[in-house]
Motif scaffolding. Structure first.
Motif, PDB file in Angstrom:
ATOM      1  N   TYR A  71       0.832  -1.204   0.000  1.00 37.35           N
ATOM      2  CA  TYR A  71       0.000   0.000   0.000  1.00 37.35           C
ATOM      3  C   TYR A  71       0.870   1.258   0.000  1.00 37.35           C
ATOM      4  O   TYR A  71       0.617   2.207  -0.754  1.00 37.35           O
ATOM      5  CB  TYR A  71      -0.916  -0.015   1.230  1.00 37.35           C
ATOM      6  N   TYR A  75       1.034   4.374  -2.580  1.00 37.52           N
ATOM      7  CA  TYR A  75       0.655   5.679  -2.038  1.00 37.52           C
ATOM      8  C   TYR A  75       1.728   6.731  -2.323  1.00 37.52           C
ATOM      9  O   TYR A  75       1.420   7.897  -2.592  1.00 37.52           O
ATOM     10  CB  TYR A  75       0.431   5.558  -0.526  1.00 37.52           C
ATOM     11  N   PRO A  83      -5.675   5.073  -8.383  1.00 36.35           N
ATOM     12  CA  PRO A  83      -6.614   5.204  -7.260  1.00 36.35           C
ATOM     13  C   PRO A  83      -7.345   3.904  -6.929  1.00 36.35           C
ATOM     14  O   PRO A  83      -7.531   3.584  -5.753  1.00 36.35           O
ATOM     15  CB  PRO A  83      -7.585   6.282  -7.736  1.00 36.35           C
ATOM     16  N   ALA A  84      -7.747   3.156  -7.942  1.00 33.50           N
ATOM     17  CA  ALA A  84      -8.472   1.903  -7.694  1.00 33.50           C
ATOM     18  C   ALA A  84      -7.561   0.881  -7.021  1.00 33.50           C
ATOM     19  O   ALA A  84      -7.959   0.191  -6.067  1.00 33.50           O
ATOM     20  CB  ALA A  84      -9.022   1.353  -9.007  1.00 33.50           C
ATOM     21  N   LEU A  86      -4.904   1.614  -5.258  1.00 36.85           N
ATOM     22  CA  LEU A  86      -4.599   2.116  -3.924  1.00 36.85           C
ATOM     23  C   LEU A  86      -5.702   1.737  -2.935  1.00 36.85           C
ATOM     24  O   LEU A  86      -5.428   1.297  -1.813  1.00 36.85           O
ATOM     25  CB  LEU A  86      -4.428   3.636  -3.970  1.00 36.85           C
ATOM     26  N   ALA A  87      -6.948   1.898  -3.347  1.00 29.55           N
ATOM     27  CA  ALA A  87      -8.076   1.543  -2.482  1.00 29.55           C
ATOM     28  C   ALA A  87      -8.087   0.044  -2.193  1.00 29.55           C
ATOM     29  O   ALA A  87      -8.370  -0.386  -1.067  1.00 29.55           O
ATOM     30  CB  ALA A  87      -9.385   1.963  -3.149  1.00 29.55           C
ATOM     31  N   GLN A  88      -7.760  -0.744  -3.188  1.00 28.05           N
ATOM     32  CA  GLN A  88      -7.714  -2.197  -3.010  1.00 28.05           C
ATOM     33  C   GLN A  88      -6.598  -2.594  -2.031  1.00 28.05           C
ATOM     34  O   GLN A  88      -6.800  -3.434  -1.149  1.00 28.05           O
ATOM     35  CB  GLN A  88      -7.477  -2.866  -4.365  1.00 28.05           C
ATOM     36  N   LYS A  90      -5.275  -0.661   0.260  1.00 25.81           N
ATOM     37  CA  LYS A  90      -5.629  -0.171   1.596  1.00 25.81           C
ATOM     38  C   LYS A  90      -6.583  -1.137   2.286  1.00 25.81           C
ATOM     39  O   LYS A  90      -6.452  -1.417   3.487  1.00 25.81           O
ATOM     40  CB  LYS A  90      -6.256   1.216   1.498  1.00 25.81           C
ATOM     41  N   LYS A  91      -7.539  -1.660   1.520  1.00 26.50           N
ATOM     42  CA  LYS A  91      -8.485  -2.637   2.075  1.00 26.50           C
ATOM     43  C   LYS A  91      -7.759  -3.902   2.511  1.00 26.50           C
ATOM     44  O   LYS A  91      -8.034  -4.460   3.598  1.00 26.50           O
ATOM     45  CB  LYS A  91      -9.540  -2.983   1.013  1.00 26.50           C
TER      46      LYS A  91
END
Length: 469
Positions: A71, A75, A83-84, A86-88, A90-91
């Motif tokens: 992550y 970042y 962005p997609a 990064l969100a994945q 982070k999850k």
């Protein structure tokens, strides 16, 4: 590791003071706030404390670090961040944290200590060192040795990122939301151009927000080694009985080389520097002059100046700015800021009363400094300093925790705790001529950095022609 045991059988209790010779000045470049962060983590337990199943937790924590590294890499991309993705990532990181959390027994370390009579459980991180301390019934000495050796020798970075959020909130409260906190941070960053004393001790926001458990482990491995730690135990303990117990537990801590001393030396300052903050808040004035570290032969002379300028209602700054001129609510001077291990600052500050401003504080402080440089202090002022210094030294040794603190501090700084009891000789040797000589050497304009908060009335919202704001 150096262990000091002082027998003081006045009550069935003991106090300890663990001093790690590493503080915020030792934070790695790009990871400011790490020493402070590790102090928080020292209460999270060990491989045996704070966990329901450490082998399984160890695997889960490794997955947390792998997920965080992935992550963090995405970042930090300045170009091409997805962005997609990064969100994945982070999850996935959050899921890994949740999986590791199920093995945690929250606060078990502190609860064990408290359930066995520990009081005053605390720790602090300064620029020069990190210290841990509490007091406990003397029949719990072996339990304490187990707890302390566990967190020094076998810490676990559990709940690291949750605690990182706590530290970030601490920064927001102490620095970002405090005008004086922001001023002091900018003041030190201006006063120092090379030495780490100029960095934020709690950490710059952009760095503490991204520091990792892996970096914390590396910091521990480098600085939390026996050769870099002094522990003093004072109270109802017999050295002949206590030392074998302490050796049994602390000898198990993995050895390591003493960290290489810092090579960075702050270069001489050649011109006055200043910081000005203008906002609708309480005005404030602060200034500092570079001075040598605690090993300087004139160290006690700086103590004398501090006392004469700031100790009580007979002190010069109080008499002049607060009592006689009535321009300040408070005025003080102090030495060794932000630390003493390396060359620090001799600082002065004043808080203006309503109707007065920082420039008046500066003028009044400088008038007193000029007096110090051109006139001898009085016999009474010098005698008061020496009397109070002796009394303060003895008062600091009156209780177990104060004596443990001083023994650990002097052993660390001088390599001999007995140096504590030689302080009186240094104090007694201070002369009027010494004070004038040091004042003329240090309190000069080219060595000065100042900071001030100037009150500026808040802007009123502009009204539109329609009458709305």
């Amino acid at each position: 590791m150096t262990l000091i045991v002082c027998e003081r059988p006045e009550a069935p209790v003991f106090s300890f003071y663990t001093l790690v010779d590493a503080g915020s000045a030792d934070d790695p470049q790009g990871a400011s706030g790490l020493a402070h962060m590790f102090e928080h983590m020292a209460f999270k337990g060990s491989t045996e404390i704070g966990t329901t199943n450490y082998p399984a937790e160890k695997v889960a924590l490794a997955k947390v670090e792998t997920a965080y590294a992935a992550y963090d890499d995405e970042y930090r991309k300045r170009v091409g961040q997805d962005p997609a993705k990064l969100a994945q990532l982070k999850k996935a990181f959050e899921d890994a944290q949740e999986a590791a959390q199920k093995y945690v027994i929250p606060n078990q370390f502190s609860e064990i200590a408290e359930q066995n009579g520990a009081v005053g459980i605390n720790a602090s991180t300064g620029e020069d060192s990190t210290q841990y301390f509490w007091s406990m019934p003397s029949n719990r000495l072996e339990l304490w040795a187990y707890l302390e050796s566990q967190r020094i020798g076998h810490p676990v970075q559990r709940e690291f990122y949750k605690e990182r959020d706590v530290v970030q909130e601490e920064r927001r409260m102490r620095i970002d939301s405090s005008p004086i906190g922001r001023m002091v941070e900018q003041f030190l960053a201006t006063a120092y151009v090379a030495h780490p004393y100029g960095r934020s001790g709690v950490g710059w926001e952009s760095e503490i927000s991204q520091v990792s458990a892996t970096e914390a482990e590396a910091f521990h491995k480098k600085y939390y080694v026996p050769s870099n730690i002094v522990i003093a135990v004072v109270g109802d303990v017999k050295a002949a009985d206590a030392l074998p117990v302490l050796e049994r537990y602390f000898a198990k801590i993995p050895a390591g080389p003493k960290p290489t001393p810092m090579t960075t030396v702050e270069p001489p300052q050649f011109a006055e520097k200043s910081v000005i903050i203008r906002e609708a808040t309480q005005p404030f004035y602060l200034e500092g002059y570079h001075r040598p570290d605690y090993r300087d032969p004139d160290d006690s002379v700086y103590d004398a100046i501090t006392d004469i300028f700031s100790n009580g209602r007979t002190a010069r700054l109080y008499r002049s700015l607060v009592r006689d001129q009535r321009i300040a609510a408070e005025a003080q001077g102090f030495s060794g800021f932000p630390g003493e291990k390396f060359p620090g600052l001799f600082a002065f500050y004043a808080v203006p009363l309503p109707g007065h401003n920082p420039e008046e504080m500066r003028t009044a402080i400088h008038k007193e400094l000029d007096r110090l440089k051109t006139e001898d202090v009085t016999d009474e002022e010098l005698a008061r300093f020496k009397t109070r210094a002796r009394a303060d030294l003895l008062r600091g040794l009156a209780d177990n925790d104060g004596l443990a603190h001083q023994l650990a501090e002097y052993q660390t700084r001088y390599g001999d705790w007995r140096e504590l009891f030689r302080e009186l000789d240094k104090i007694n040797a201070v002369t009027k001529a010494d004070i004038r000589r040091v004042a003329n050497k240090i309190f000069v304009e080219s060595n000065l950095t100042s900071a001030r908060i100037e009150f500026v009335a808040p802007q009123k919202p502009m009204k539109t022609s329609g009458g709305t704001e």
